[in-house]
Design an enzyme around this catalytic site. Structure first.
Site, PDB file in Angstrom:
ATOM      1  CB  SER A 271      25.792 -35.187  -4.210  1.00 59.80           C
ATOM      2  OG  SER A 271      26.431 -35.108  -5.445  1.00 59.80           O
ATOM      3  CG  HIS A 413      31.067 -34.078  -4.101  1.00 58.15           C
ATOM      4  ND1 HIS A 413      30.109 -33.110  -4.313  1.00 58.15           N
ATOM      5  CD2 HIS A 413      30.440 -35.270  -4.316  1.00 58.15           C
ATOM      6  CE1 HIS A 413      28.969 -33.686  -4.643  1.00 58.15           C
ATOM      7  NE2 HIS A 413      29.137 -35.000  -4.643  1.00 58.15           N
TER       8      HIS A 413
HETATM    9  C1  GTR Z   1      28.060 -37.484  -9.606  1.00 57.64           C
HETATM   10  C2  GTR Z   1      27.039 -36.775 -10.428  1.00 57.64           C
HETATM   11  C3  GTR Z   1      26.565 -35.552  -9.707  1.00 57.64           C
HETATM   12  C4  GTR Z   1      26.285 -35.795  -8.229  1.00 57.64           C
HETATM   13  C5  GTR Z   1      27.185 -36.851  -7.609  1.00 57.64           C
HETATM   14  C6  GTR Z   1      26.695 -37.454  -6.284  1.00 57.64           C
HETATM   15  O1  GTR Z   1      28.599 -38.585 -10.236  1.00 57.64           O
HETATM   16  O2  GTR Z   1      27.619 -36.420 -11.655  1.00 57.64           O
HETATM   17  O3  GTR Z   1      25.445 -34.992 -10.366  1.00 57.64           O
HETATM   18  O4  GTR Z   1      24.973 -36.018  -7.998  1.00 57.64           O
HETATM   19  O5  GTR Z   1      27.419 -37.905  -8.438  1.00 57.64           O
HETATM   20  O6  GTR Z   1      25.512 -37.691  -6.078  1.00 57.64           O
HETATM   21  O7  GTR Z   1      27.556 -37.694  -5.448  1.00 57.64           O
END
Ligand code: GTR
Length: 433
Positions: A271, A413
């Site tokens: 991420s 995610h």
């Molecule tokens: C979210 C963000 C993403 C991603 C994520 C993370 O809130 O919008 O760009 O980077 O966090 O790092 O888990």
């Protein structure tokens, strides 16, 4: 008889199937779910129920493929001035540098030239870690300038059965320390040190917050508080560039450690850590491989698709991640002199692995795959056989060609052992052979 219709990019929809086609497929479909049929024939498509759910709960963002605007990507091989790039030498000499500068200027910002001192201190060694499979080293990397200092703690496991320097994975940990616990009291798939070691790699990790805190503090703390001088400019480095710089300081140590093969170090992040891993490998060519796990906007995903998270939204939510100049490209992506296929191309001819998760539409799996796909003209300058299908691969089916690889895993995610195993399969080929 036209069975599929191309509606956009690599989206195919089944139109008017013939009678014989329906009869022929009926027996096949009786044995497999419709879902896996579409996944196999069409490649991955976003699950309709996830699209619906996200579109309902976040109507301000686009999750519909058919609403992706028509866009034209900047040409990777066409320099601002001069002739089209036709070989690796010309790429390395001119266009690569030009694109790197564009990313510094417009996206991540520029590392200041402030001089600093660096000391490595081995503060702990355990030769009998991971039940004897590894040696654990705790390395403190102390950075100082004009009386101010900070310490990046690099935790490292190296396999005990190695007879020479081994390839390594350096994880940029953007989560809590319990997700990458070097004491191994807490084990987590996010950093499966035991599995990494058992496959013959060293496992290294540092906390991104050791380098720079992950909140907007007007760049007063962390490495910004130590190295920044004078007024901030439009291209002054943001926090992602600072974390990437931290990964390079860990690399500075790794190249001195004879247990590691310095030519085979992969940098990996999830991420925001994935965005960082890509930028670290773009800036620092000592990294032999970069792994972007679900990095999304500002990482692997094409900005011009405006699918899920967008440039405008990310700058509002995380004003410290990028340089100030990046703000102007929010809702103005088509004018941005770069898109993220160019970031992936900066890693060529070294290896790059991009991953997505099927329910993580915020990070735009298709936009991430297309970004890799559109970076291939540069990888082909080095290895003409590098080729990926423009259609996405099916779910849970890694694809790779030359030094490029991609998968879309089922689920949400996260960085899981399943991801790591596919990543290590690829690394076995590109880092070990
Ligand atoms: C979210 C963000 C993403 C991603 C994520 C993370 O809130 O919008 O760009 O980077 O966090 O790092 O888990």
């Amino acid at each position: 008889m036209e069975t599929y219709q191309r509606v956009k990019d690599n989206i195919m929809i089944l139109t008017k199937p013939s009678a014989s086609f329906i009869i022929g497929m009926a027996s096949v479909l009786a044995t497999i779910p419709a879902f896996s049929f579409s996944q196999t024939v069409q490649g991955w498509i976003a699950p309709a129920e996830v699209v619906e759910k996200l579109s309902k709960s976040q109507p301000q963002y686009n999750y519909y493929e058919e609403k992706v605007p028509v866009y034209t990507l900047p040409d990777l091989l066409l320099p601002a001035e001069g002739k089209r790039i036709v070989n690796a030498e010309a790429w390395n000499l001119t266009r690569r540098q030009e694109i790197l500068e564009l990313f510094r200027e417009n996206v991540y910002g520029r590392v200041p030239e402030t001089p600093y001192n660096m000391i490595f201190r081995i503060s702990g060694i355990d030769n009998n870690a991971l039940e004897g499979a590894a040696t654990r080293k705790e390395v403190d990397i102390e950075i100082s300038s004009e009386g101010l200092s900070l310490t990046i703690r690099l935790n490292l496991f190296v396999p005990n059965d190695a007879t020479e320097g081994v390839p390594a994975f350096l994880l940029i940990n953007n989560r809590g320390t319990e997700q990458a616990d070097p004491s191994r009291k807490i084990k987590n798939e996010f950093w499966p040190a035991e599995e990494i070691i058992s496959r013959g790699y060293a496992a290294a990790v540092f906390q991104n917050s050791d380098v720079d805190p992950d909140n907007f503090d007007d760049f007063r703390n962390g490495i910004h508080g130590i190295l920044d001088r004078g007024e901030r400019k439009g291209d002054s480095w943001g926090t992602i560039a600072a974390w990437a710089w931290g990964a390079s300081r860990c690399m500075d140590y790794l190249v001195t450690d004879s247990d590691i093969d310095p030519a085979r170090v992969a940098v990996i992040g999830h991420s925001r850590g994935g965005k960082t891993a890509l930028w670290a490998a773009a800036e620092d060519q000592r990294f032999a491989m970069a792994v972007s796990n679900e990095s999304g906007c500002g990482g692997a995903a094409l900005a011009r698709r405006k699918f899920g998270e967008t440039v405008e939204v990310i700058n509002k939510a995380f004003p410290h991640w990028f340089c100030r100049n990046y703000i102007q490209w929010g809702n103005n992506e088509d004018s941005m002199p770069v898109d993220m296929h160019m970031l992936l191309a900066l890693i060529a001819p070294r290896a790059v692995y991009v991953t997505s998760a099927s329910e993580d539409l915020w990070a735009d799996p298709r936009g991430s795959y297309l970004s890799l796909y559109h970076s291939l003209p540069v990888f082909r300058l080095f290895d003409s056989k590098t080729e990926l299908d423009k259609r996405m691969p099916p779910l849970n089916t890694p694809v790779s060609s030359g030094n490029t690889a991609y998968h879309v895993r089922d689920g949400v995610h996260n960085l899981l052992l399943k991801d790591w195993n596919w990543i290590m399969d690829f690394a076995d080929r590109v880092l070990k052979q």
